[in-house]
Design a protein around this motif. Structure first.
Motif, PDB file in Angstrom:
ATOM      1  N   ARG A 212       0.823  -1.214   0.000  1.00 16.14           N
ATOM      2  CA  ARG A 212       0.000   0.000   0.000  1.00 16.14           C
ATOM      3  C   ARG A 212       0.858   1.266   0.000  1.00 16.14           C
ATOM      4  N   ALA A 213       2.164   1.130  -0.173  1.00 20.23           N
ATOM      5  CA  ALA A 213       3.048   2.287   0.013  1.00 20.23           C
ATOM      6  C   ALA A 213       2.708   3.430  -0.939  1.00 20.23           C
ATOM      7  N   TYR A 216      -0.326   4.989   0.480  1.00 26.45           N
ATOM      8  CA  TYR A 216      -0.049   5.537   1.806  1.00 26.45           C
ATOM      9  C   TYR A 216       0.789   6.808   1.709  1.00 26.45           C
ATOM     10  N   ASP A 217       1.645   6.891   0.695  1.00 20.17           N
ATOM     11  CA  ASP A 217       2.531   8.045   0.582  1.00 20.17           C
ATOM     12  C   ASP A 217       1.764   9.330   0.295  1.00 20.17           C
ATOM     13  N   ARG A 218       0.526   9.206  -0.175  1.00 20.60           N
ATOM     14  CA  ARG A 218      -0.308  10.380  -0.411  1.00 20.60           C
ATOM     15  C   ARG A 218      -1.287  10.627   0.729  1.00 20.60           C
ATOM     16  N   ALA A 294      10.544   2.094  -0.216  1.00 18.27           N
ATOM     17  CA  ALA A 294       9.444   1.264  -0.716  1.00 18.27           C
ATOM     18  C   ALA A 294       9.006   1.728  -2.097  1.00 18.27           C
ATOM     19  N   PRO A 295       8.607   0.808  -2.970  1.00 14.88           N
ATOM     20  CA  PRO A 295       8.148   1.193  -4.308  1.00 14.88           C
ATOM     21  C   PRO A 295       6.963   2.151  -4.236  1.00 14.88           C
ATOM     22  N   GLY A 296       7.025   3.196  -5.032  1.00 14.01           N
ATOM     23  CA  GLY A 296       5.937   4.160  -5.077  1.00 14.01           C
ATOM     24  C   GLY A 296       6.052   5.290  -4.092  1.00 14.01           C
ATOM     25  N   ARG A 301       8.395  13.788  -0.090  1.00 19.94           N
ATOM     26  CA  ARG A 301       7.091  14.145   0.487  1.00 19.94           C
ATOM     27  C   ARG A 301       7.139  14.172   2.010  1.00 19.94           C
ATOM     28  N   ALA A 302       8.113  13.482   2.587  1.00 14.48           N
ATOM     29  CA  ALA A 302       8.242  13.425   4.051  1.00 14.48           C
ATOM     30  C   ALA A 302       6.960  12.904   4.700  1.00 14.48           C
TER      31      ALA A 302
END
Length: 456
Positions: A212-213, A216-218, A294-296, A301-302
Motif C-alpha cells: 500500500r506504500a 499511503y505516501d499520499r 518502498a516502491p511508489g 514528500r516526508a
C-alpha cells in the motif's frame, strides 16, 4: 426480503479483503439472501467474477462455511464499465434484481479521489427510492473537500441514506464503551477531569506499508488513522450521556465532542504533536526495508508513518485532561487500546512505594478489558501490591465488517459518521498538517521493530 448491493471497485483490495468476505459472513443472516453486482473496468464476465469472489472469500474470510460462500457466489453478477459514467451506474443498479421494498445499497469501494466524480455522475441516473450510498474513508482530503462531498451527497440523498462508514465503530470493545459507561452506576461518576488524569488512544501496528506504500505516501498516518478512526474513538470516550442510543442522539453527542476539541495553532502543533518515519529494521524476525525505499514512495514528500497528537476537549467534564492519540507502522508490537488513567489518591496512608494509578484498558483485536487496582500485600498486609482484573470479551460474530454491512442493510447509521463529524475531523487535523508541511515539527526517524521515535 432480500437485499441488493452494487459494489463499485469490486476487484480492488478493499473489496477483496473486507467487503466480499463480510458479505459472505452475513449471507445466512439476510432473509431471502443477497444479490451482489460487481462493477469495475476489468475484462470479466459473470463466471469470471464468480470465480474471483470465491477465491477472495476463501483467502480472506477465515473459514466461512462452504454453503454460505456458495450461496453468495451463485447470486453475484458482473457489470463492466467506468464507474464515473452515468450509463455504467444505471446498468449496475438495474442489474441488481431485488423487490421494490427491498434495501438496495451502492457501495463505493473505491479510491477516495473517485468519490466526488461518482456522486456527480449519480445526478444523471434514475435512482431507486430508498437507495443507500456507502462511502469509505478517507472522506475527502481536507475540510474543503469533505464539505464539497457532503454537499454533493446532500443534494442527492437525505442524510439517513448516506453511510460514511468506519469499521472501527463496529468493533466489540468500542461498542462496549457505551454499555460500560452508561449502564454501570459505578463507573460514569468517575468519568471526568475530577478523577481522570489522561486518556491514551493507541493503534500501533507491526505491519509496514507493504503493497500500500504508493497509496499511503499520499495519505500518511495522520490522515489514514487519526483523522477518522482515532477521532471516532475519542467521541465515544468523551461524549456526554445521550438521551437514547438512537442514531440521531448518538450522532449529536459525538459531534459535540469534536466541536469542543481545542484547535492547535503553530505553537500548539510544535508542543503537542510528533511525527516519524521508519527506517530499515527487523519486525518479528522479518527484515523490513526503510519506508523511503518502498516502491511508489517519494522520500521528498516526508510522509509520516507515525503520528502522535495530544488534544484537549474544552468541556466542563474534560477541562485539563490530555487525550493522546497515537498510531504507527512497523513498530515492535501490535498495541491497539484505549487507556483511561485515573488520578492519584489524594493522600498516601501506606508506607513504601506509592500506589500505582488505577488504569482501565480496553484492548481492540483481540477484545479485552482490564483494570489495575491496589490491594494489600500477601507478605506484609500494610504494604501495597497491584492486581489486574482482566477479562476477554466474547469474539464478535459476525466480524466488524459484517456488522457494518448488516447495519447498512437495516438502515442503521450508528456505525457511520454524519456530515458534521466528517467535517469537524478535518477542522482538527488540518492545522497540524499545515504546520507539519511548513516544518514546525521535525520528521523523526525510528527503526522498524522499535517502539517508535525516542521518548523526549
Amino acid at each position: 426480503m432480500s437485499a441488493g448491493l452494487v459494489v463499485l471497485g469490486a476487484t480492488g483490495d478493499l473489496s477483496a479483503r473486507y467487503v466480499l468476505p463480510g458479505l459472505a459472513r452475513i449471507e445466512a443472516l439476510v432473509d431471502g439472501g443477497l444479490r451482489v453486482v460487481g462493477v469495475a473496468n476489468d475484462d470479466l464476465d459473470d463466471d469470471g467474477f464468480r470465480r474471483l469472489v470465491h477465491e477472495k472469500v476463501a483467502r480472506h474470510a477465515g473459514g466461512e462455511p462452504a454453503a454460505e460462500v456458495t450461496a453468495l457466489v451463485d447470486r453475484v453478477t458482473w457489470v463492466r464499465g467506468d464507474v464515473t459514467e452515468p450509463a455504467t451506474l444505471q446498468r449496475a443498479l438495474g442489474a441488481c434484481e431485488v423487490g421494490d421494498a427491498d434495501p438496495l445499497v451502492l457501495y463505493l469501494a473505491l479510491p477516495h479521489v473517485l468519490f466526488l466524480p461518482v456522486v456527480r455522475a449519480l445526478r444523471d441516473v434514475d435512482l431507486p427510492d430508498g437507495l443507500r450510498v456507502v462511502v469509505e474513508k478517507p472522506f475527502g482530503e481536507d475540510l474543503a473537500g469533505a464539505a464539497e462531498l457532503n454537499a454533493a451527497l446532500g443534494d442527492l440523498l437525505p442524510e439517513e441514506q448516506i453511510f460514511r462508514v468506519d469499521h472501527f465503530l463496529a468493533k466489540q470493545t468500542v461498542l462496549n464503551l457505551l454499555g460500560l459507561r452508561f449502564a454501570n452506576r459505578i463507573l460514569e461518576p468517575l468519568w471526568s477531569s475530577t478523577h481522570v488524569a489522561s486518556v491514551d488512544i493507541v493503534f500501533d501496528e507491526t505491519v509496514d506499508a507493504q503493497g500500500r506504500a504508493s497509496y499511503y505516501d499520499r495519505s500518511g498516518a495522520l490522515r489514514d488513522m487519526v483523522q477518522n478512526h482515532l477521532l471516532q474513538l475519542l467521541t465515544y470516550v468523551a461524549m456526554e450521556p445521550p438521551t437514547t442510543v438512537a442514531p440521531a442522539d448518538l450522532a449529536a453527542r459525538k459531534a459535540d465532542v469534536l466541536r469542543a476539541v481545542r484547535p492547535l495553532d503553530r505553537e500548539g502543533v510544535a508542543r503537542w504533536t510528533r511525527r516519524g518515519r521508519y527506517t530499515a529494521g527487523e519486525v518479528a524476525g522479518r527484515h523490513v526495508d526503510a519506508y523511503a525505499d518502498a516502491p511508489g514512495v517519494d522520500p521528498a514528500r516526508a510522509t509520516e508513518t507515525y503520528a502522535e497528537v495530544t488534544l484537549h476537549v474544552d468541556t466542563w467534564r474534560w477541562s485539563g485532561v490530555p487525550f493522546r492519540l497515537r498510531t504507527g507502522k512497523a513498530l515492535a508490537a501490535d498495541r491497539r487500546e484505549i487507556v483511561v488513567r485515573f488520578r492519584d489518591v489524594p493522600l498516601r496512608v501506606f508506607d513504601g512505594p506509592a500506589p500505582v494509578r488505577n488504569e482501565l484498558r480496553l484492548q481492540l483485536d483481540p477484545d479485552r478489558m482490564s483494570l489495575d487496582l491496589n490491594v494489600n500485600g500477601i507478605d506484609d498486609p500494610f504494604r501495597l501490591e497491584t492486581v489486574t482484573l482482566d477479562t476477554e470479551l466474547a469474539r464478535q460474530d459476525p466480524t466488524p465488517y459484517g456488522q457494518l454491512l448488516l447495519a447498512v442493510i437495516d438502515g442503521d447509521t450508528r456505525l457511520s459518521a454524519r456530515a458534521a463529524e466528517a467535517e469537524e475531523g478535518w477542522r482538527i487535523v488540518e492545522p497540524v498538517l499545515a504546520a507539519w508541511a511548513d516544518g514546525a515539527v521535525p520528521l523523526e526517524e525510528y527503526a522498524a521493530g522499535s517502539d517508535g521515535p525516542r521518548r523526549r
